[in-house]
Design a protein around this motif. Structure first.
Motif, mmCIF file in Angstrom:
data_model
loop_
_atom_site.group_PDB
_atom_site.id
_atom_site.type_symbol
_atom_site.label_atom_id
_atom_site.label_comp_id
_atom_site.label_asym_id
_atom_site.label_seq_id
_atom_site.Cartn_x
_atom_site.Cartn_y
_atom_site.Cartn_z
ATOM 1 N N HIS A 183 -14.887 -3.538 16.859
ATOM 2 C CA HIS A 183 -14.497 -2.612 15.786
ATOM 3 C C HIS A 183 -14.819 -3.223 14.408
ATOM 4 O O HIS A 183 -15.483 -2.584 13.585
ATOM 5 C CB HIS A 183 -13.003 -2.293 15.903
ATOM 6 N N GLU A 184 -14.359 -4.432 14.173
ATOM 7 C CA GLU A 184 -14.532 -5.028 12.838
ATOM 8 C C GLU A 184 -15.991 -5.395 12.562
ATOM 9 O O GLU A 184 -16.449 -5.319 11.421
ATOM 10 C CB GLU A 184 -13.621 -6.247 12.669
ATOM 11 N N TYR A 199 -2.560 -6.516 9.964
ATOM 12 C CA TYR A 199 -3.723 -5.780 10.474
ATOM 13 C C TYR A 199 -4.959 -6.664 10.367
ATOM 14 O O TYR A 199 -4.971 -7.652 9.627
ATOM 15 C CB TYR A 199 -3.950 -4.499 9.647
ATOM 16 N N ALA A 200 -5.982 -6.279 11.114
ATOM 17 C CA ALA A 200 -7.286 -6.930 10.962
ATOM 18 C C ALA A 200 -8.041 -6.218 9.841
ATOM 19 O O ALA A 200 -7.743 -5.067 9.516
ATOM 20 C CB ALA A 200 -8.069 -6.838 12.262
ATOM 21 N N LEU A 201 -8.998 -6.892 9.249
ATOM 22 C CA LEU A 201 -9.796 -6.267 8.197
ATOM 23 C C LEU A 201 -11.248 -6.721 8.303
ATOM 24 O O LEU A 201 -11.519 -7.886 8.600
ATOM 25 C CB LEU A 201 -9.233 -6.626 6.811
ATOM 26 N N ASP A 245 0.827 -1.216 0.000
ATOM 27 C CA ASP A 245 0.000 0.000 0.000
ATOM 28 C C ASP A 245 0.853 1.255 0.000
ATOM 29 O O ASP A 245 1.993 1.220 0.425
ATOM 30 C CB ASP A 245 -0.782 0.069 1.322
ATOM 31 N N TYR A 282 -9.258 7.741 12.290
ATOM 32 C CA TYR A 282 -9.838 6.872 13.319
ATOM 33 C C TYR A 282 -10.265 7.682 14.557
ATOM 34 O O TYR A 282 -11.440 7.812 14.863
ATOM 35 C CB TYR A 282 -8.817 5.808 13.753
ATOM 36 N N GLU A 333 -8.103 -4.116 1.108
ATOM 37 C CA GLU A 333 -8.264 -2.684 1.349
ATOM 38 C C GLU A 333 -6.942 -1.934 1.185
ATOM 39 O O GLU A 333 -5.976 -2.285 1.844
ATOM 40 C CB GLU A 333 -8.813 -2.409 2.761
ATOM 41 N N PRO A 334 -6.904 -0.895 0.344
ATOM 42 C CA PRO A 334 -8.009 -0.394 -0.479
ATOM 43 C C PRO A 334 -8.088 -1.003 -1.892
ATOM 44 O O PRO A 334 -9.144 -0.999 -2.475
ATOM 45 C CB PRO A 334 -7.699 1.105 -0.567
ATOM 46 N N MET A 376 -13.115 7.786 4.072
ATOM 47 C CA MET A 376 -12.658 6.727 4.965
ATOM 48 C C MET A 376 -13.040 6.953 6.433
ATOM 49 O O MET A 376 -13.286 6.013 7.177
ATOM 50 C CB MET A 376 -11.136 6.666 4.819
HETATM 51 N N1 TRP Z 1 -9.856 -1.134 7.896
HETATM 52 C C1 TRP Z 1 -8.958 -1.889 8.766
HETATM 53 C C2 TRP Z 1 -9.484 -1.791 10.169
HETATM 54 O O1 TRP Z 1 -9.886 -0.749 10.597
HETATM 55 C C3 TRP Z 1 -7.552 -1.369 8.752
HETATM 56 C C4 TRP Z 1 -6.874 -1.430 7.433
HETATM 57 C C5 TRP Z 1 -6.306 -2.506 6.920
HETATM 58 C C6 TRP Z 1 -6.695 -0.396 6.483
HETATM 59 N N2 TRP Z 1 -5.771 -2.220 5.697
HETATM 60 C C7 TRP Z 1 -5.981 -0.940 5.412
HETATM 61 C C8 TRP Z 1 -7.079 0.917 6.401
HETATM 62 C C9 TRP Z 1 -5.643 -0.201 4.301
HETATM 63 C C10 TRP Z 1 -6.743 1.667 5.287
HETATM 64 C C11 TRP Z 1 -6.039 1.119 4.237
HETATM 65 O O2 TRP Z 1 -9.512 -2.740 10.885
#
Ligand code: TRP
Ligand code: ZN
Length: 469
Positions: free
Chosen positions: A315-316, A294-296, A141, A399, A161-162, A334
Motif C-alpha cells: 500500500h505505502e 498510522y503508516a504514512l 487532525d 479507500y 499528512e495533510p 484524496m
Molecule cells: N495516507 C496514509 C495511508 O494511507 C494514511 C493517513 C495518515 C492519512 N494520516 C492521514 C490520511 C491524514 C488522511 C489524512 O497509509
C-alpha cells in the motif's frame, strides 16, 4: 470608453489601497494570499509564488524536545508581490531575510507573512531565509489523528499528512506546490536520523552527528519526513540497481526482517503493474507501534509504526506512484491516492494466492468484508470524489469505495487495457498533480468505445450503495 475607464479607475484604487503606489504608470505588487483555497484546508499553501527548493538545516535535541532550524526557500514569484505568506505553526521566528536583506514579518495563526524590503516582480526567483526555534507541536487532525512533530520512545518523527509539516518547517504546505529538498539534521551523538531521498553525507564532531539528505525529484511537503531515534540501518539495491535504505527501531528488527527482505521483490512487482518507479531510491522506516497512529507514504521510504505486513508495505509503496508522483490537486482528490493504494493491495493479494479483486469487491458490496456491520455500512457514507468535510478525507469511501471504482473500470475495459491505464495514468501526470476530472477524462480517452456514465454517476459521485455491481 467612459465605462471602461471607470473600471480601470476602480482597479487602480484597489491596488493603491493594498500597496504603496509608486506612480509613474507601474502597477505595484499586492500580497500573495494566505492559502490556495483548498476546499478542505483553505489556508494550506500560499498564493503568489512557486517553491522550487527547500534547504533545511535542523538541529534537534530529543531530550529537551527543542528544534532550531534555518529554512532557505528558493521560489519564483508568479505575480508582483509586496508581501507573501509561509505556513508555520508554533515555534519562534527569529529572523527573516529575502535575497539576503532583512524582511519585516508578522504572524497570525499558521500564517507567517513576509514583507520584503524590495517588492518582488512577477517571474523573479528569490530566496527567503527563515531562522526559527522552539518546541515543535503535535497537531491534531480534523479526524482526530496526530501529525506534525511526534516525540517517540527514542526520538521523534515529523509526519505531514495533510498539514503537519508546518509544525517543523516554514513552507508552502499544499500538495500543489512540490519542490526539491536538501535536509541536514544535527542530533546529539548516539542518535540516528533518517529522511527522504538519498543520504549524501554523515559526520560526527564535538559530540554531535549531522546527516544530509538530498531529494531531487519534486516532493509534496506532506510526505517529507525526518525520523530521529536509534536505528538499525540496512542498505542494498534492487535487481535494477535502485538503492534501498531501511531504518528500523531495534525493538522491531526481528519482526521486520522477513517483510523488508521482500521490498525489492515488491518494487519489481509494482514496477510491472504501475510503470517505471518515479524516484531514485526506496526503503522503509520502522518505528515502534506506539510511536504513531498510522503508516504514512513518506517519499522514497514510507513510515511504519511497528513492522508492517507485506500488504501494508505494498500500500505505502504504491503511493510512491499514486500520491507522491501523481499528487492530488486538492485534498478533495484524496481518493486518487487511497483508492489506488488500496487497489494495489487487492492486486497484490490476487497475484499471491489470496482473494481475487472481484472477491474483495463482492465482500465489500455484500457487507461481509468487515466483522462489524457499522464498518461495512461506512463504505457507503459518501461518494469517494466528495468527502463531506476535512474530518472524513481518510474514511472508508475514499479507500475501499475508491478501489471499487477502479475495479468497475477494470471490468469495463478488460484486464489488458486496465494494465495500460494504471501505467499510463502514472506516466501522464508523473511528478505532477491531477484531480478527479483529469482522471475521468483520461479513462474516457483511453477507452473511447466504452460508456463510463454509470461508474462516474453512481460509483464515483453518487450517494449510497449503487444498484449495479
Ligand atoms: N495516507 C496514509 C495511508 O494511507 C494514511 C493517513 C495518515 C492519512 N494520516 C492521514 C490520511 C491524514 C488522511 C489524512 O497509509
Ligand atoms: Zn494510503
Amino acid at each position: 470608453m467612459r465605462t471602461l475607464s471607470l473600471r480601470l479607475l476602480v482597479a487602480a484604487a484597489t491596488f493603491t489601497a493594498l500597496a504603496a503606489c509608486s506612480g509613474g504608470g507601474t502597477v505595484d505588487g499586492a500580497p500573495g494570499g494566505s492559502g490556495v483555497r483548498d476546499p478542505y484546508f483553505p489556508k494550506a499553501g500560499n498564493g503568489g509564488y512557486d517553491v522550487g527548493h527547500y534547504d533545511l538545516t535542523l538541529d534537534y535535541d530529543p531530550d529537551a524536545e527543542h528544534l532550531a532550524g534555518t529554512a532557505v526557500i528558493t521560489a519564483r514569484a508568479i505575480r508582483d508581490l509586496s508581501a507573501f505568506n509561509l505556513d508555520l505553526k508554533g515555534l519562534d521566528v527569529e529572523k527573516v531575510q529575502v535575497e539576503g536583506r532583512d524582511a519585516r514579518f508578522n504572524r497570525a495563526g499558521q500564517e507567517l507573512t513576509v514583507r520584503p524590503a524590495d517588492e518582488l516582480d512577477d517571474g523573479e526567483t528569490f530566496r527567503v531565509t527563515v531562522r526559527y526555534s522552539g518546541e515543535p507541536e503535535t497537531i491534531t487532525d480534523p479526524d482526530g489523528s496526530e501529525e506534525g512533530w511526534l516525540p517517540t520512545a527514542d526520538g521523534a518523527v515529523g509526519l505531514g499528512e495533510p498539514t503537519g509539516s508546518m509544525a517543523w518547517f516554514p513552507g508552502s504546505h499544499h500538495p500543489s506546490d512540490k519542490a526539491a529538498y536538501d535536509v541536514a539534521v544535527t542530533v546529539p551523538e548516539g542518535f540516528g536520523v533518517v529522511s527522504n531521498g538519498e543520504l549524501r553525507d554523515e559526520w560526527t564532531r564535538g559530540g554531535r552527528t549531522t546527516s544530509t539528505w538530498h531529494t531531487a525529484e519534486p516532493m509534496s511537503s506532506h510526505v517529507v519526513t525526518v525520523a530521529v531515534g536509534d536505528w538499525e540501518t540496512g542498505r542494498s539495491t534492487t535487481d535494477d540497481g535502485l538503492p534501498v535504505y531501511t531504518a528500523v527501531d531495534p525493538e522491531q528488527a526481528d519482526a521486520s526482517r522477513k517483510v523488508l527482505k521482500r521490498l525489492p521483490e515488491i518494487m519489481g512487482w509494482a514496477q510491472e503493474k504501475f510503470g517505471p518507479y518515479p524516484f531514485s531510491s526506496t526503503g522503509a522506516i520502522v518505528d515502534r507501534a506506539e510511536d504513531a497512529g498510522y503508516a504514512l507514504e513518506t517519499q522514497n521510504r514510507p513510515y511504519f509504526p511497528g513492522a508492517p505486513d507485506a500488504v501494508l508495505l505494498v500500500h505505502e509503496l504504491a503511493h510512491q506512484w499514486y500520491g507522491n508522483s501523481v499528487s492530488p490537486k486538492t485534498w478533495r482528490d484524496m481518493w486518487l491516492n487511497e483508492g489506488f493504494a488500496t487497489y494495489a493491495e487487492w492486486l497484490w493479494q490476487e497475484d499471491h494466492g489470496g482473494d481475487t479483486a472481484r472477491q474483495t469487491f463482492e465482500a465489500l458490496y455484500d457487507g461481509t468484508y468487515y466483522d462489524d456491520e457499522a464498518a461495512n455500512e461506512s463504505v457507503w457514507a459518501f461518494p469517494p470524489a466528495d468527502p463531506p468535510d476535512a474530518a472524513h478525507i481518510s474514511d472508508a469511501p475514499v479507500y475501499q469505495r475508491g478501489a471499487m471504482v477502479l475495479h468497475r473500470i477494470r471490468e469495463t475495459v478488460g484486464d489488458k487495457a486496465f494494465r495500460e491505464l494504471l501505467r499510463g495514468w502514472s506516466a501522464a501526470h508523473r511528478h505532477g498533480n491531477a484531480d478527479t476530472g483529469d482522471f475521468t477524462a483520461y479513462v474516457e480517452k483511453s477507452a473511447p468505445d466504452e460508456d463510463f456514465t454509470e461508474i462516474w454517476e453512481d460509483w464515483l459521485r453518487g450517494d449510497g450503495r449503487p444498484e449495479s455491481r
